[in-house]
Design a protein around this motif. Structure first.
Motif, PDB file in Angstrom:
ATOM      1  N   ILE A 282       0.779  -1.284   0.045  1.00 25.27           N
ATOM      2  CA  ILE A 282       0.009  -0.105   0.147  1.00 25.27           C
ATOM      3  C   ILE A 282       0.807   1.347   0.191  1.00 25.27           C
ATOM      4  CG2 ILE A 282      -1.582   1.299   1.418  1.00 25.27           C
ATOM      5  CD1 ILE A 282      -3.004  -1.137   2.157  1.00 25.27           C
ATOM      6  N   THR A 283       1.798   1.245   0.888  1.00 25.54           N
ATOM      7  CA  THR A 283       2.842   2.331   0.907  1.00 25.54           C
ATOM      8  C   THR A 283       3.524   2.772  -0.503  1.00 25.54           C
ATOM      9  OG1 THR A 283       3.193   1.852   3.351  1.00 25.54           O
ATOM     10  CG2 THR A 283       4.847   3.148   2.265  1.00 25.54           C
ATOM     11  N   GLU A 284       3.898   1.488  -1.064  1.00 24.28           N
ATOM     12  CA  GLU A 284       4.573   1.671  -2.251  1.00 24.28           C
ATOM     13  C   GLU A 284       3.704   2.265  -3.158  1.00 24.28           C
ATOM     14  OE1 GLU A 284       6.680  -1.268  -5.681  1.00 24.28           O
ATOM     15  OE2 GLU A 284       6.195  -1.875  -3.685  1.00 24.28           O
ATOM     16  N   CYS A 285       2.443   1.705  -3.587  1.00 22.52           N
ATOM     17  CA  CYS A 285       1.521   2.244  -4.339  1.00 22.52           C
ATOM     18  C   CYS A 285       1.020   3.709  -4.016  1.00 22.52           C
ATOM     19  CB  CYS A 285       0.243   1.168  -4.312  1.00 22.52           C
ATOM     20  SG  CYS A 285       0.393  -0.557  -4.783  1.00 22.52           S
ATOM     21  N   SER A 286       0.939   3.943  -2.671  1.00 23.02           N
ATOM     22  CA  SER A 286       0.791   5.315  -2.560  1.00 23.02           C
ATOM     23  C   SER A 286       1.735   6.201  -3.117  1.00 23.02           C
ATOM     24  CB  SER A 286       0.649   5.505  -1.130  1.00 23.02           C
ATOM     25  OG  SER A 286       0.330   7.018  -0.774  1.00 23.02           O
ATOM     26  N   PHE A 287       3.136   5.744  -2.856  1.00 22.18           N
ATOM     27  CA  PHE A 287       4.462   6.691  -3.356  1.00 22.18           C
ATOM     28  C   PHE A 287       4.198   6.740  -4.839  1.00 22.18           C
ATOM     29  CE2 PHE A 287       8.781   6.723  -4.784  1.00 22.18           C
ATOM     30  CZ  PHE A 287       9.362   7.927  -4.570  1.00 22.18           C
ATOM     31  N   ARG A 288       3.930   5.647  -5.713  1.00 21.96           N
ATOM     32  CA  ARG A 288       4.057   5.616  -6.826  1.00 21.96           C
ATOM     33  C   ARG A 288       2.779   6.652  -7.519  1.00 21.96           C
ATOM     34  NH1 ARG A 288       3.845  -0.308  -8.902  1.00 21.96           N
ATOM     35  NH2 ARG A 288       3.483   0.453 -10.684  1.00 21.96           N
ATOM     36  N   MET A 289       1.729   6.512  -6.932  1.00 19.05           N
ATOM     37  CA  MET A 289       0.436   7.373  -7.064  1.00 19.05           C
ATOM     38  C   MET A 289       0.936   8.795  -7.005  1.00 19.05           C
ATOM     39  SD  MET A 289      -3.446   7.118  -5.840  1.00 19.05           S
ATOM     40  CE  MET A 289      -2.988   7.849  -4.170  1.00 19.05           C
ATOM     41  N   ASP A 290       1.544   9.218  -5.897  1.00 18.68           N
ATOM     42  CA  ASP A 290       2.057  10.607  -5.849  1.00 18.68           C
ATOM     43  C   ASP A 290       2.918  10.993  -6.718  1.00 18.68           C
ATOM     44  OD1 ASP A 290       0.494  10.765  -3.379  1.00 18.68           O
ATOM     45  OD2 ASP A 290       2.112  10.252  -2.086  1.00 18.68           O
ATOM     46  N   ARG A 291       3.756   9.906  -7.208  1.00 13.78           N
ATOM     47  CA  ARG A 291       4.765  10.605  -8.184  1.00 13.78           C
ATOM     48  C   ARG A 291       4.047  10.820  -9.605  1.00 13.78           C
ATOM     49  NH1 ARG A 291       9.968   6.616  -8.733  1.00 13.78           N
ATOM     50  NH2 ARG A 291       8.364   5.210  -8.441  1.00 13.78           N
ATOM     51  N   ALA A 292       3.144   9.947  -9.940  1.00 15.97           N
ATOM     52  CA  ALA A 292       2.182   9.854 -10.923  1.00 15.97           C
ATOM     53  C   ALA A 292       1.700  11.171 -11.255  1.00 15.97           C
ATOM     54  CB  ALA A 292       1.513   8.532 -11.312  1.00 15.97           C
TER      55      ALA A 292
END
Length: 454
Positions: A282-292
């Motif tokens: 979830i943390t990784e997905c959140s980080f990737r979403m923020d970057r996107a």
């Protein structure tokens, strides 16, 4: 006459006495025996007793398993099964036969168990109970997990510990015997019991079941090869994970279950994900979403800047539009006066063509045409009327020439009877008959006095 070959001192028996003596001798000699043979002539009676025969290559013996002993058996006899039984030998006086009263029953070696297991597997597979199309998906995040296993022992502790370690989940345990007498019935009842729980009842209905047992011999695990257990597993509407014994152990419930786990601990691992792995993901997905999102915003800002450079200057647009407005306002001021002048000119041109002299000339010409038309119409009407009158007079003349009234007018009469029928011959008349004579000026009633006159 007495046969001298038998001494007279030999005691005499009745049939019942001889049967009783034989029964005593057999039961004393064979009070407890173990017999190995193949099951044949099997009859499960409605009373609960089981009647069968055991045979080998050259002989057979009748046997009985009383109801209480039959229910206590871990393996029920089947036709063709090779077994070893323990019991006592007795006789049955009404038929003068001997029979074996079976108290315990075991398979004749592991090979017999394996043959029985394979035969049962083939039969259940032929029914479609192991069809892959019937398998249900295991839920990824079950809310409640039902566990069917022994209430004591390491199995339930391992499952609960592994679930708590990976992803704490509510667990309902349905304790059962996993070996020995009554185990198959308890396991099947537990599976059906979980399925029969109402969705919104006081006891919540699980959305995943684990049927588990620790390792053991083939005979120790035999309850999970029972047909009732396999059928209840296949009929379950709740997905089931089977976890029986070790990885090398295989039971029939494994074929009917929706998923097989090599061990009970592995069943817990299959049931739920690892909470830490989920949190990391979830943390990784959140980080990737923020970057996107950040990258997308930057791209949109860049595109907007490029588009804004391609747009004309705002002040230039406003100045050009201001000039257009000024030009249109001037035209708007001049346009009404020009429109009025144009309409006045058109009116003057039309007014010249609308003088009273022209109107009177046209009216007089129209009046003359109307009068001429009326005169012609009256003349035509008179001519048509005269023609019709002449035709009508001619028709009346022809009618008078053929009318009976013209004949009567020349001195003839028309004779009728009282029924208004015309009389043309005297043959139908008789003295005293009433007749009506029609003259040109009316009718008279007469009576016939004499019909003999010529």
């Amino acid at each position: 006459m007495t046969d001298t070959n038998f001494p007279l001192t030999v005691p005499e028996y009745t049939v019942s006495e001889l049967s009783s003596a034989l029964k005593t001798a057999v039961e004393e000699k064979f009070g407890f025996v173990r017999v190995r043979g193949e099951v044949s002539e099997l009859n499960n009676h409605s009373s609960g007793h089981c009647y069968l025969s055991l045979k080998d290559d050259s002989s057979s013996i009748k046997a009985i398993i009383w109801r209480t002993a039959f229910h206590a058996l871990s393996h029920k006899p089947e036709i063709g099964m090779e077994i070893i039984v323990s019991g006592r030998l007795t006789t049955y006086a009404p038929r003068s036969s001997y029979q074996l009263i079976i108290q315990t029953l075991e398979m004749a070696g592991e090979g017999a168990l394996l043959k029985l297991l394979e035969d049962r597997r083939k039969a259940l597979k032929a029914e479609g109970l192991f069809d892959p199309a019937l398998k249900k998906n295991i839920p990824s995040y079950p809310d409640i997990i039902g566990v069917v296993t022994s209430a004591t022992g390491s199995v339930i502790r391992d499952i609960l510990h592994r679930l708590k370690e990976r992803f704490p989940t509510r667990v309902l345990v349905w304790p059962v015997s996993v070996q020995g007498e009554g185990a198959p019935y308890q396991i099947a009842s537990a599976i059906k019991g979980f399925n029969n729980l109402p969705e919104l009842g006081s006891i919540p209905r699980p959305n995943l079941l684990i049927v588990a047992r620790g390792g053991g011999s083939l005979e120790d695990l035999w309850a999970f090869n029972d047909e009732t257990v396999v059928r209840s597993t296949a009929e379950s509407s709740i997905p089931i994970i089977s976890a029986i014994g070790h990885e090398t152990d295989t039971t029939l419930i494994d074929f009917a279950a929706d998923r097989r786990a090599p061990t009970p601990t592995a069943a817990a691992e299959i049931s739920v994900p690892v909470r830490f792995d989920l949190s990391t993901k979830i943390t990784e997905c959140s980080f990737r979403m923020d970057r996107a999102v950040s990258r997308s915003i930057k791209e949109k800002v860049f595109n907007l800047s490029a588009l804004s450079r391609a747009l004309p200057n705002y002040s230039d647009i406003m100045e050009r539009r201001t000039q257009d407005i000024d030009r249109l306002s001037e035209r708007l001021i001049i346009a009404p006066s020009r429109f009025i002048l144009a309409k006045e000119l058109q009116f003057k041109l039309v007014h010249g063509r609308l003088s009273p002299a022209i109107l009177f000339r046209d009216f007089n010409l129209f009046s003359k045409n109307v009068k001429d038309s009326v005169v012609r119409m009256v003349s035509a009407f008179k001519a048509v009327r005269n023609q019709q009158e002449e035709k009508l007079i001619a028709v009346f003349s022809r009618l008078e020439s053929v009318s009976h009234l013209s004949v009567v007018g020349r001195g003839y009469v028309i004779v009728r009877d009282t029924k208004d029928y015309v009389v043309t011959k005297k043959s139908g008349l008789s003295n005293g008959k009433k007749l009506i004579l029609e003259f040109s000026d009316g009718q008279v009633l007469v009576s016939v006095d004499d019909t003999s006159l010529d």
